[in-house]
Design a protein around this motif. Structure first.
Motif, PDB file in Angstrom:
ATOM      1  N   PHE A  99      -3.236   7.699  -3.388  1.00  0.00           N
ATOM      2  CA  PHE A  99      -3.080   6.240  -2.551  1.00  0.00           C
ATOM      3  C   PHE A  99      -3.286   5.090  -3.908  1.00  0.00           C
ATOM      4  O   PHE A  99      -3.991   5.182  -4.644  1.00  0.00           O
ATOM      5  CB  PHE A  99      -4.181   6.010  -1.765  1.00  0.00           C
ATOM      6  N   THR A 158      -4.868  -0.333  -7.440  1.00  0.00           N
ATOM      7  CA  THR A 158      -6.102   0.726  -7.553  1.00  0.00           C
ATOM      8  C   THR A 158      -5.636   2.168  -6.971  1.00  0.00           C
ATOM      9  O   THR A 158      -4.678   2.146  -6.247  1.00  0.00           O
ATOM     10  CB  THR A 158      -7.195   0.420  -6.517  1.00  0.00           C
ATOM     11  N   ARG A 210      -3.366  -3.947  -5.085  1.00  0.00           N
ATOM     12  CA  ARG A 210      -3.736  -4.440  -6.277  1.00  0.00           C
ATOM     13  C   ARG A 210      -3.665  -3.416  -7.703  1.00  0.00           C
ATOM     14  O   ARG A 210      -4.359  -3.626  -8.668  1.00  0.00           O
ATOM     15  CB  ARG A 210      -5.156  -4.923  -5.993  1.00  0.00           C
ATOM     16  N   ASP A 234     -10.886  -2.203  -4.539  1.00  0.00           N
ATOM     17  CA  ASP A 234     -10.333  -2.757  -3.433  1.00  0.00           C
ATOM     18  C   ASP A 234     -10.275  -1.820  -2.268  1.00  0.00           C
ATOM     19  O   ASP A 234      -9.747  -2.266  -1.195  1.00  0.00           O
ATOM     20  CB  ASP A 234      -9.144  -3.563  -3.472  1.00  0.00           C
ATOM     21  N   ILE A 235     -10.456  -0.463  -2.545  1.00  0.00           N
ATOM     22  CA  ILE A 235     -10.192   0.574  -1.254  1.00  0.00           C
ATOM     23  C   ILE A 235     -11.648   0.960  -0.817  1.00  0.00           C
ATOM     24  O   ILE A 235     -12.369   1.301  -1.562  1.00  0.00           O
ATOM     25  CB  ILE A 235      -9.398   1.722  -1.688  1.00  0.00           C
ATOM     26  N   SER A 264      -9.643   2.459   4.039  1.00  0.00           N
ATOM     27  CA  SER A 264      -9.167   1.183   4.648  1.00  0.00           C
ATOM     28  C   SER A 264      -8.698   0.414   3.272  1.00  0.00           C
ATOM     29  O   SER A 264      -9.223   0.257   2.278  1.00  0.00           O
ATOM     30  CB  SER A 264     -10.159   0.602   5.042  1.00  0.00           C
ATOM     31  N   MET A 265      -7.257  -0.011   3.086  1.00  0.00           N
ATOM     32  CA  MET A 265      -6.636  -0.517   2.005  1.00  0.00           C
ATOM     33  C   MET A 265      -5.536  -1.372   2.541  1.00  0.00           C
ATOM     34  O   MET A 265      -4.806  -1.104   3.445  1.00  0.00           O
ATOM     35  CB  MET A 265      -6.260   0.303   0.980  1.00  0.00           C
ATOM     36  N   ASP A 266      -5.452  -2.639   2.116  1.00  0.00           N
ATOM     37  CA  ASP A 266      -4.501  -3.677   2.381  1.00  0.00           C
ATOM     38  C   ASP A 266      -4.321  -3.781   3.885  1.00  0.00           C
ATOM     39  O   ASP A 266      -3.149  -3.621   4.346  1.00  0.00           O
ATOM     40  CB  ASP A 266      -3.111  -3.170   1.861  1.00  0.00           C
ATOM     41  N   ALA A 289       0.862  -1.331   0.106  1.00  0.00           N
ATOM     42  CA  ALA A 289      -0.109   0.026  -0.036  1.00  0.00           C
ATOM     43  C   ALA A 289       0.849   1.297   0.009  1.00  0.00           C
ATOM     44  O   ALA A 289       1.878   1.440   0.959  1.00  0.00           O
ATOM     45  CB  ALA A 289      -0.966  -0.006   1.173  1.00  0.00           C
ATOM     46  N   SER A 308      -3.254   1.111  -3.861  1.00  0.00           N
ATOM     47  CA  SER A 308      -3.337  -0.270  -3.134  1.00  0.00           C
ATOM     48  C   SER A 308      -2.528  -1.349  -3.685  1.00  0.00           C
ATOM     49  O   SER A 308      -1.936  -0.980  -4.886  1.00  0.00           O
ATOM     50  CB  SER A 308      -4.945  -0.864  -3.213  1.00  0.00           C
TER      51      SER A 308
END
Length: 256
Positions: free
Chosen positions: A28, A34, A32, A132-133, A155-157, A16, A30
């Motif tokens: 930001f 994003t 993945r 995914d965030i 919220s991420m990872d 992240a 992520s």
């Protein structure tokens, strides 16, 4: 050397990342891949629209508005250093970018002919996702000039990042912010003007929330805005609870 835009686009998968874009702006990325932008100010529209030398941009933009294809853009309120009037159309031009804004941004959306289908209006308590965030709107108080302003909890990872947004001090927001548990990063203004937290307020908020890392923002871009990062550092160093903090240069990034 790779440009800031290239670093954002090639951020290491599985980690992240957080990039500081100046003023109150952050990107930001992520694990993945994003890409989410928050309160990006990339043009010189504040001086142009406000007509005041105090709002002359003092720090170069780290990226151009067309350089990154964002998955999502958040503008926490309609002030031009958060909703960049001259950059927003280009920031959302790909057709793949979702735009999440406060309610009073509707007039700016209409003026710029931004497609309504990509726009969502956010209030405190609202939850949404950019792939995914996960994001939750948080209460803030930016006064009568922006009563619809909001902060965000990202919220991420497995990491939680609280962005206070433009707000004055409210200790009673603690339970709302910490609803889902401890936060890893707290980002908050220190300029003390226009109804925002000053250096001491930011430190006091950090003492209440006890984040793993504190990152001050909203200083250094405009002469009229104020904010003393060294005063913030001195106050952080004098607290009984020595929270970790850092000052980020424009374009700098950290792995969360």
């Amino acid at each position: 050397m790779n440009s800031i835009g290239q670093k954002i686009k090639t951020a290491t998968p599985g980690e992240a990342h957080m990039f500081f874009m100046g003023q109150a702006g952050f990107v930001f990325v992520s694990g993945r891949g994003t890409i989410l932008g928050v309160d990006l100010y990339l043009s010189e529209c504040v001086e142009r629209l406000e007509g005041h030398i105090g709002f002359k941009r003092l720090v170069p933009a780290p990226i151009s508005a067309s350089e990154i294809e964002f998955d999502g853009i958040i503008a926490t309120h309609a002030h031009y250093d958060h909703f960049d009037y001259d950059a927003m159309h280009e920031l959302t031009a790909s057709g793949k970018t979702r735009l999440f804004v406060s309610e009073n941004c509707d007039k700016l959306i209409d003026e710029l002919s931004i497609r309504k289908e990509i726009v969502s209006y956010v209030k405190p308590g609202m939850e949404f996702a950019v792939k995914d965030i996960s994001v939750r709107g948080i209460s803030c108080d930016h006064g009568a000039a922006a009563p619809d302003a909001f902060g965000v909890l990202i919220s991420m990872d497995g990491k939680r990042i609280y962005i206070a947004g433009d707000t004055c001090f409210h200790a009673e927001y603690k339970d709302e912010i910490l609803r889902d548990g401890k936060i890893d990063v707290m980002i908050a203004p220190i300029n003390g003007a226009y109804g925002n937290l000053n250096e001491a307020d930011c430190v006091a908020l950090a003492e209440i929330l006890a984040p793993e890392l504190v990152v001050p923002c909203h200083y250094g871009m405009f002469a009229a805005h104020g904010g003393d990062p060294w005063k913030f550092c001195e106050l952080m160093n004098s607290t009984s609870e020595k929270a970790n903090y850092t000052l980020l240069t424009v374009g700098e990034h950290i792995i969360l």
